[in-house]
Design a protein around this motif. Structure first.
Motif, PDB file in Angstrom:
ATOM      1  N   ILE A   1       0.801  -1.286   0.093  1.00 35.39           N
ATOM      2  CA  ILE A   1       0.134   0.015  -0.104  1.00 35.39           C
ATOM      3  C   ILE A   1       0.795   1.392  -0.031  1.00 35.39           C
ATOM      4  O   ILE A   1       2.190   1.143   0.211  1.00 35.39           O
ATOM      5  CB  ILE A   1      -1.026   0.013   1.130  1.00 35.39           C
ATOM      6  CG1 ILE A   1      -0.201   0.056   2.660  1.00 35.39           C
ATOM      7  CG2 ILE A   1      -1.948  -1.073   1.226  1.00 35.39           C
ATOM      8  CD1 ILE A   1      -0.786   0.615   3.787  1.00 35.39           C
TER       9      ILE A   1
ATOM     10  N   LEU B   1       2.929  -5.096   3.346  1.00 34.82           N
ATOM     11  CA  LEU B   1       2.148  -5.626   4.573  1.00 34.82           C
ATOM     12  C   LEU B   1       2.017  -7.201   4.359  1.00 34.82           C
ATOM     13  O   LEU B   1       1.892  -7.639   3.170  1.00 34.82           O
ATOM     14  CB  LEU B   1       0.557  -5.084   4.449  1.00 34.82           C
ATOM     15  CG  LEU B   1       0.524  -3.407   4.756  1.00 34.82           C
ATOM     16  CD1 LEU B   1      -1.090  -3.311   4.476  1.00 34.82           C
ATOM     17  CD2 LEU B   1       0.809  -3.213   6.135  1.00 34.82           C
TER      18      LEU B   1
ATOM     19  N   GLU C   1      -0.828   0.220  11.701  1.00 30.80           N
ATOM     20  CA  GLU C   1       0.455  -0.311  11.185  1.00 30.80           C
ATOM     21  C   GLU C   1       1.246   1.176  11.297  1.00 30.80           C
ATOM     22  O   GLU C   1       0.857   1.985  10.465  1.00 30.80           O
ATOM     23  CB  GLU C   1       0.378  -0.893  10.104  1.00 30.80           C
ATOM     24  CG  GLU C   1       1.618  -1.408   9.556  1.00 30.80           C
ATOM     25  CD  GLU C   1       2.236  -2.814  10.160  1.00 30.80           C
ATOM     26  OE1 GLU C   1       3.197  -3.058  10.373  1.00 30.80           O
ATOM     27  OE2 GLU C   1       1.138  -3.590  10.344  1.00 30.80           O
TER      28      GLU C   1
ATOM     29  N   LEU D   1      -5.743   0.458   9.258  1.00 27.08           N
ATOM     30  CA  LEU D   1      -6.125  -0.530   8.112  1.00 27.08           C
ATOM     31  C   LEU D   1      -7.223  -1.247   8.503  1.00 27.08           C
ATOM     32  O   LEU D   1      -7.480  -1.819   9.705  1.00 27.08           O
ATOM     33  CB  LEU D   1      -4.906  -1.549   8.018  1.00 27.08           C
ATOM     34  CG  LEU D   1      -3.475  -1.043   7.535  1.00 27.08           C
ATOM     35  CD1 LEU D   1      -2.427  -2.016   8.030  1.00 27.08           C
ATOM     36  CD2 LEU D   1      -3.518  -0.575   6.418  1.00 27.08           C
TER      37      LEU D   1
ATOM     38  N   LEU E   1      -9.326  -4.597   7.616  1.00 28.40           N
ATOM     39  CA  LEU E   1      -9.386  -5.824   6.532  1.00 28.40           C
ATOM     40  C   LEU E   1     -10.824  -6.458   6.827  1.00 28.40           C
ATOM     41  O   LEU E   1     -11.029  -6.688   7.691  1.00 28.40           O
ATOM     42  CB  LEU E   1      -8.335  -6.571   7.225  1.00 28.40           C
ATOM     43  CG  LEU E   1      -7.813  -8.001   6.360  1.00 28.40           C
ATOM     44  CD1 LEU E   1      -7.361  -7.332   4.864  1.00 28.40           C
ATOM     45  CD2 LEU E   1      -6.693  -8.586   6.986  1.00 28.40           C
TER      46      LEU E   1
ATOM     47  N   LEU F   1      -9.555  -4.317   1.674  1.00 26.63           N
ATOM     48  CA  LEU F   1      -8.435  -3.635   2.423  1.00 26.63           C
ATOM     49  C   LEU F   1      -8.837  -2.094   2.287  1.00 26.63           C
ATOM     50  O   LEU F   1      -8.885  -1.736   1.217  1.00 26.63           O
ATOM     51  CB  LEU F   1      -6.982  -3.873   2.003  1.00 26.63           C
ATOM     52  CG  LEU F   1      -6.026  -3.056   2.862  1.00 26.63           C
ATOM     53  CD1 LEU F   1      -6.030  -3.790   4.521  1.00 26.63           C
ATOM     54  CD2 LEU F   1      -4.766  -3.546   2.395  1.00 26.63           C
TER      55      LEU F   1
ATOM     56  N   VAL G   1      -7.448   1.474   3.771  1.00 26.06           N
ATOM     57  CA  VAL G   1      -6.461   2.290   4.253  1.00 26.06           C
ATOM     58  C   VAL G   1      -6.885   3.531   4.566  1.00 26.06           C
ATOM     59  O   VAL G   1      -7.279   4.440   3.738  1.00 26.06           O
ATOM     60  CB  VAL G   1      -5.134   2.247   3.160  1.00 26.06           C
ATOM     61  CG1 VAL G   1      -3.991   2.876   3.996  1.00 26.06           C
ATOM     62  CG2 VAL G   1      -4.784   0.719   2.982  1.00 26.06           C
TER      63      VAL G   1
END
Ligand SMILES: [Zn+2]
Length: 70
Positions: A12, A23, A36, A47, A49, A60, A62
């Protein structure tokens, strides 16, 4: 984009500085929501998921902590 295995590797871009972040995703636990830290600018990357059970794909999202990107 994502399929087959339980362990995923993806890249990413940091929402703060644009630095590429590698990742390792473990989707065996289902949906996850975690932070993260960017290795470049040390800012937290949020993040989210989501495992789509039907299509067996990972979604995902972000975002930075102060800016939502969907
Ligand atoms: Zn960064």
């Amino acid at each position: 984009m994502f399929n087959d295995h339980t362990l995923k590797h993806t890249d990413i871009n940091c929402p703060h500085c644009g630095h590429p972040v590698h990742l390792d995703l473990d989707c065996s636990n289902g949906d996850q929501d975690y932070i993260e830290d960017c290795a470049n600018c040390c800012n937290p990357i949020h993040l989210n998921l989501h495992l789509n059970e039907i299509s067996r794909t990972l979604e995902l999202s972000v975002s930075s902590d102060n800016e939502q990107i969907y």
